[in-house]
Design an enzyme around this catalytic site. Sequence first.
Site, PDB file in Angstrom:
ATOM      1  N   ASP A 396       0.864  -1.159   0.000  1.00 13.68           N
ATOM      2  CA  ASP A 396       0.000   0.000   0.000  1.00 13.68           C
ATOM      3  C   ASP A 396       0.914   1.225   0.000  1.00 13.68           C
ATOM      4  O   ASP A 396       2.090   1.122   0.315  1.00 13.68           O
ATOM      5  CB  ASP A 396      -0.851  -0.075   1.268  1.00 13.68           C
ATOM      6  CG  ASP A 396      -1.751   1.118   1.400  1.00 13.68           C
ATOM      7  OD1 ASP A 396      -2.277   1.548   0.376  1.00 13.68           O
ATOM      8  OD2 ASP A 396      -1.927   1.584   2.531  1.00 13.68           O
ATOM      9  N   THR A 398      -0.131   4.852   1.110  1.00 17.06           N
ATOM     10  CA  THR A 398      -0.348   5.745   2.243  1.00 17.06           C
ATOM     11  C   THR A 398      -0.282   4.955   3.535  1.00 17.06           C
ATOM     12  O   THR A 398      -0.994   3.973   3.694  1.00 17.06           O
ATOM     13  CB  THR A 398      -1.723   6.415   2.121  1.00 17.06           C
ATOM     14  OG1 THR A 398      -1.874   6.833   0.783  1.00 17.06           O
ATOM     15  CG2 THR A 398      -1.837   7.579   3.054  1.00 17.06           C
ATOM     16  N   GLU A 502      -7.505  15.805   6.888  1.00 15.63           N
ATOM     17  CA  GLU A 502      -8.431  16.833   7.373  1.00 15.63           C
ATOM     18  C   GLU A 502      -7.851  17.540   8.583  1.00 15.63           C
ATOM     19  O   GLU A 502      -7.905  18.760   8.693  1.00 15.63           O
ATOM     20  CB  GLU A 502      -9.767  16.181   7.757  1.00 15.63           C
ATOM     21  CG  GLU A 502     -10.658  15.877   6.573  1.00 15.63           C
ATOM     22  CD  GLU A 502     -12.124  15.861   6.967  1.00 15.63           C
ATOM     23  OE1 GLU A 502     -12.436  15.173   7.939  1.00 15.63           O
ATOM     24  OE2 GLU A 502     -12.921  16.543   6.307  1.00 15.63           O
ATOM     25  N   LYS A 567     -14.299  20.991  -0.734  1.00 16.84           N
ATOM     26  CA  LYS A 567     -12.901  20.638  -0.936  1.00 16.84           C
ATOM     27  C   LYS A 567     -12.838  19.229  -1.484  1.00 16.84           C
ATOM     28  O   LYS A 567     -13.736  18.408  -1.230  1.00 16.84           O
ATOM     29  CB  LYS A 567     -12.110  20.740   0.364  1.00 16.84           C
ATOM     30  CG  LYS A 567     -12.411  19.651   1.339  1.00 16.84           C
ATOM     31  CD  LYS A 567     -11.497  19.676   2.534  1.00 16.84           C
ATOM     32  CE  LYS A 567     -11.897  18.543   3.466  1.00 16.84           C
ATOM     33  NZ  LYS A 567     -11.397  18.681   4.818  1.00 16.84           N
ATOM     34  N   GLY A 683      -4.751   3.719  -3.739  1.00 15.68           N
ATOM     35  CA  GLY A 683      -5.960   4.398  -4.197  1.00 15.68           C
ATOM     36  C   GLY A 683      -5.648   5.811  -4.628  1.00 15.68           C
ATOM     37  O   GLY A 683      -6.500   6.520  -5.148  1.00 15.68           O
ATOM     38  N   LYS A 805      -7.365  -4.368  -5.506  1.00 18.32           N
ATOM     39  CA  LYS A 805      -6.067  -4.778  -4.962  1.00 18.32           C
ATOM     40  C   LYS A 805      -6.027  -6.290  -4.791  1.00 18.32           C
ATOM     41  O   LYS A 805      -5.079  -6.958  -5.185  1.00 18.32           O
ATOM     42  CB  LYS A 805      -5.840  -4.107  -3.610  1.00 18.32           C
ATOM     43  CG  LYS A 805      -5.638  -2.611  -3.665  1.00 18.32           C
ATOM     44  CD  LYS A 805      -5.347  -2.080  -2.274  1.00 18.32           C
ATOM     45  CE  LYS A 805      -5.052  -0.598  -2.305  1.00 18.32           C
ATOM     46  NZ  LYS A 805      -4.661  -0.083  -0.990  1.00 18.32           N
ATOM     47  N   ASP A 826      -1.562  -1.036   5.906  1.00 14.18           N
ATOM     48  CA  ASP A 826      -1.871  -0.614   7.261  1.00 14.18           C
ATOM     49  C   ASP A 826      -3.354  -0.339   7.457  1.00 14.18           C
ATOM     50  O   ASP A 826      -3.814  -0.255   8.572  1.00 14.18           O
ATOM     51  CB  ASP A 826      -1.077   0.633   7.619  1.00 14.18           C
ATOM     52  CG  ASP A 826      -1.584   1.844   6.871  1.00 14.18           C
ATOM     53  OD1 ASP A 826      -1.954   1.678   5.694  1.00 14.18           O
ATOM     54  OD2 ASP A 826      -1.611   2.932   7.448  1.00 14.18           O
TER      55      ASP A 826
END
Lengths: 1159, 369
Positions: A396, A398, A502, A567, A683, A805, A826
């Site tokens: 992954d 991130t 965020e 946003k 992603g 995935k 994670d």
Amino acid sequence: MATTNSLRVDSRTIYVGHRSSSTNEAFIPPKFCDNRIVSSKYTVWNFLPKNLFEQFRRIANFYFLIIFLVQVIVDTPTSPVTSGLPLFFVITVTAIKQGYEDWLRHKADNEVNKYPVTVLEQGRRIRKESEKIKVGDVVEVEEDVTFPCDLILLQSSRDDDTCFVTTASLDGESNHKTHYTVPDTEKDLETLNATIECEQPQPDLYKFVGRMHIYKNDQEPAVRSLGPENLLLKGATLKNTQRICGVAIYTGMETKMALNYQGKSQKRSAVEKSINAFLLVYLCILVSKALVCTTLKYVWQGKPGQDEPWYNEKTQREKDTNLYLKMFTDFLSFMVLFNFIIPVSMYVTVEMQKFLGSFFITWDKDFFDPEIKEGALVNTSDLNEELGQVEYVFTDKTGTLTQNNMEFIECCIDGFQYKYRDASSDLDGFCVTDGPLNKVQEKAGREELFLRALCLCHTVQVKESSEQGQGQRDQVDGFGLDGEVLPPLREQRGFIASSPDEVALVKGAMRFGFTFLGLESKNMKILTRNNDIEMYELLHVLNFDPVRRRMSVIVRSKSGDTLLFCKGADSSIFPRVRQEEVERIRMHVERNATTDDYLLVVTLGAMCFAVQEEDYAQADAGLMEARLALQDREQKLMAVYNQVETGMSLIGATAVEDRLQEEAAETMEALQGAGIKVWVLTGDKMETAKSTCYACRLFQRNTELLELTVRTLEDGGRRREERLHELLLEYHKKAVQDAPPVKSGVTRTWSSANQDYGFIIDGATLSMVLNSSSESNSSRYKNLFLQICQNCTSVLCCRMAPLQKAQIVKMVKNSKGSPITLSIGDGANDVSMILEAHVGIGIKGKEGRQAVRNSDYAIPKLKHLKKLLLAHGHLYYVRIAHLVQYFFYKNLCFILPQFLYQFFCGYSQQPLYDAAYLTMYNICFTSMPILAYSLLEQHICIEVLLDNAALYRDIAKNGMLRWRPFLYWTLLGVFHGLLFFFGVRFLFSNPALQDNGQVFGNWSYGTIVFTVLVFTVTLKLALDTRHWTWINHFVIWGSLLFYVFFSFFWGGIIWPFLKQQRLYFVFANMLSSVSAWLVIILLILLSLLPEILLVVFHKPRGPRQVELRHIHTFPLYFTHSFSPRFIYLFHFLTVLPLFSLWFWSSLMEPIFNIFIRGI
Amino acid sequence: MMATSYNAKDEDGRVTVCGPGGGPLLRGKKPENTALKQQRLAAWQPVLTAGTALPALFAVGLLFIPVGVGLFVTSNNIRELEIDYTGADASSPCFSCSQSFSWNSTRPCTCTVPFYLEQPYESNVYVYYGLSNFYQNHRRYVKSRDDGQLNGNEKSLTEPSKECEPYAYRDNEPIAPCGAIANSMFNDTLELFYNDPNGTKIQIPLNATGIAWWTDKHVKFGNPGGNDQNLSAAFQGTTRPVNWRRPVYELDSDRGNNGFVNEDFIVWMRTAALPTFRKLYRIIGKKDNVVPTLPRGNYTLEVVYNYPVRSFEGRKRVILSTISWMGGKNPFLGVAYIAVGAVCFFLGVVLLAMHHKCGNRNGDGDISN
């Protein structure tokens, strides 16, 4: 009511709070299961029978049980004890292990079942254990607590009759979901009189259909329909809501979570498959041995006088037995006699090795992360050795490659770039780094708007630390007076959000002077740069979702303006704003995404749009309508969202930095050096993912990138399908056909010698490849795609959905050569691929525990992967592979003399060794050294393994358990077995071996062979041991000493329980014979001679091994690093001593005698 | 600060412990830094290279060749004479006995086998009888005994083990000693005569003791009720084995060598390893240092031919042998030692040469490593 009470099979009726629906009807409480979760397999009572049944279902155990039964029933050469004892040992050890594991499960179950919950009963709040909840109970759940069963939401502490939950532990989605109370229920739950009719429990998490009948004072009952949005699932957690009340509808094993729970499918390692294959070979050897002996026996008996000589008559029963039955029992007897060739104790030793060996991972202090104060976690010990076999790593991005530790570093307002500097003194940390400076006033207004947007457009919650909650509030109020004290207090302010970016944005705004103070009764309070507190009424939150990739809030300012702040990812925002504003910002965004420093622009253009009052009214109406819709609520909401979020104006973009994990690049480099292909599945968008890959050195500067994304597909201006076809063929030609042929198998070429290719594909294109319109194309594309990918050093798959995935992992896993895959991640979105891969690794990161819980191994940081694979995996593999080969070897040379002896005892199944030796050989005499070896061996020390990643390639593709090494070990076993038997056989051509002329019998024969055997196999292991700790010394020499002492002891006493004192003083008499000593020494030495010769011949090959030569060892790598010339020579030299021995003894002896006599 | 923001997330993991799979979570405990747990135990890491193996090869060669020569010479200095008296050929003296054999004959058949000793036998001479194609190691045979009975156990005496079948009972009387081994005990009588050149025939005294293992005679085997008892009384209620002419308590006139502790019997009861075997029969003690035990010359072997072997193609032989420290004559050990030693030495030389050559070619003379 009679109609509803006549229970249909496919629905159930629940009385809320157990209150009967109508007074005139007898209340029959329906029977539902209790709220107990049972994941344990056994109870105290059924443990023994159930466990035994389970164990004997395993083919190996069953085999040994059969052997045992044959020994009990048929008259066999060995007593049932010889196989019964080891079997009992195996069964007991396994039972203890499984019992312990089940006890752990009981404990975990109890933790869940005894968890205290609050139940409302007749207006009182009663604390109960979770397992006591009954269907119909009204349960109260507080914030951050997991729902104890499936509930229908009746009441929420939030004003809008909603509550937020996260279902991370159910489906892996960590975002907050909104659930709604049943409309028009009475506020007072005590007087609520209602029944719920709903479907029977079913596992689909997203489907629920029900009806609620509400009875109000003899009015016609109101009917409300219930959907998944009213259902709170067991396992989900209440968030951002103080408390809710709900009525239990499904409990215990009928909850959707329990119905969905499947035990993790058993992952089997490649080593285990090899063991089974070898087992089959040995089974064939066993059967053919027994067949050969049986046949020869009857051939031999056919000769006159041999079947029943006068000195050895049969009993009457034997004479009466049918010939064919006799043949069959003879066959069984031979099977029993030779059954030791299949090592029953290997299973125990392998299990013990895995179980004990996995502790080294949890014990490793290098895996300890001081930040989270945790080390590595092993969830399954079955896959230890698989860590040494990994060919593909799917990672992954991130949180795995990057830290997921977002920090606001830069923003861009109106095309001007602002960088945040640590020194906050300088213009509040704001400084203009480019652009004209003259329009300061105008800019200030835009800046403030931008910062307000940052402060308002989010779903972040303020977390007050409880001990100073009130005090802090006071100080915030008095902020204007004491500005210097505040910054540290600000720093303590905790924000909670579903995603770290965020928080990073809110914090970024805080640094620039705009602090979000929290949400108070639908009013968002912010503290501006001028220390004013501004209030905005929060009208609507248009939640973030991964499809839209944006979120919006609609707020009303004091002045009455209604504003919509939105946003989201640049790609999802840019099409929705006025195009003339886009260009300047787009430039910045794209530049940021590709800089080498790896600044990760997290998708955020924050924009605002002033909605006119009448527009708002329209939007509001649309939103309200959609939100209350009973059918297709999601789609309707989506449509309204899309409608509202249009025609906005762009105010700016932000850059949020996510640092690479510590040593990410080094780790990736090491993995690639180890011949492992690394695929990044993320992603995230392509640009950021690509720059991550460059930063991790997955892509090098000279790597040629093959891109297969929506962008490249649209380049040609033709239909996508055609373009896809064209590109696939082109890349295939480039990467596969033109590439120099890579030798398959163990010898892999140095990848650096060739052109490196990197492949990039995105989710949309991937689904095109995988689900192409026509069937034939689909499989062809898939093939092309796989071939291209397999020839690339690294592959980047961006914009992936979690399921995609797993799809990719599955595709690679099932491709040709079935490579071993490893997934590391994670987050909850990685769970699917972690479960799919051969080995799943969870990182104890920031996105909850979902990945860790579903993984096979969990480590705190990515950098630990290097040691886990290169050191632990490599060592585990070498250890267990050696263990397996050694076990087969030692049992082969144990049983081969027994087989050969049949040729000399009239095929009568006479055992060569005493029963005690037969039983103890695998249990006591030779088990401990190999166990110690398989736990402690470091044929190459850990530092060297870590420094030379290429060593990992030496054991790739199950290198030590392929047929060639197996053949080598088998031949070695055969050689040793032949040597032991015939060496002693020649000695016994004159059995007068003592200096007083007395002779030795058959038990002495067996004991000499056995002594040579025990010493040889132990010393063989000693020769293979490269890492002699005191434990190795202790068990190796201890085992030999134990054998000697045991033999003395066993032969030193007339054992009253033995029918025959076969070994009485046999061992001591053997030691009193010089000839026996000499032959033992000779045979041991001769057996080990080929081993020693191998050392001499072991020549490290290839340049990379030259510097490693001093640490390389011969037996492990002999098949890899030997040139054919040496192999032939080796075989010649192996056979030579044996042959010469035989030749000299049989041919030269008469010549010598003549010669001597002549003298 | 960042870390604290996500505490709630960590809590998720803890609260929802549901179902199996969660192993013991060692939270907040740093693994101990011990040598064992960190896999850093002090270790001796021997490296077997050409440098260590080559000297070992030479050492083995240099050690084994002399030992082998010593063994070979020792073995060759052992005098050994084998006389086959089966009577398979019509020309052999025991032919008639072997032909006319019957279990029921009361009159023993005797035959005389002359032989010539070419060399004098200086030290103690051991007389063995040898049988061929006799499967003493057949499973049915090996287990057909009752060690409890042989140890003097009274209960086993009257109730022989089932293993002894079909030699456990005869006419409902327990057989002592029971079993096939005892039943088939070798019962030829061998006597040795020296034909003095002056015509007289001197019987050579044969010693019947010291032929069985000491522990067998004194511990493993014992008569019921002790060895000093009146044996015929002790064996009251039992019967002799089917093929025996005499009961077990009449095996020898010497009390210490009678019954179950008769050494001929004990020797027979130690089953041989291979179908061709020899068993110690008698010992001819050395008289003094001047006269050889068996001087060179003509001898006569007188056989009371009781033991039939022709039915299973067996052979019977007598072996006269002297003994050395390594036992009886067996050139195998000497040859094997010389062969292994020579091979090692030879390989050492070859390997040294090869390594030298390879090392020079590759430019890494690593023999010294």
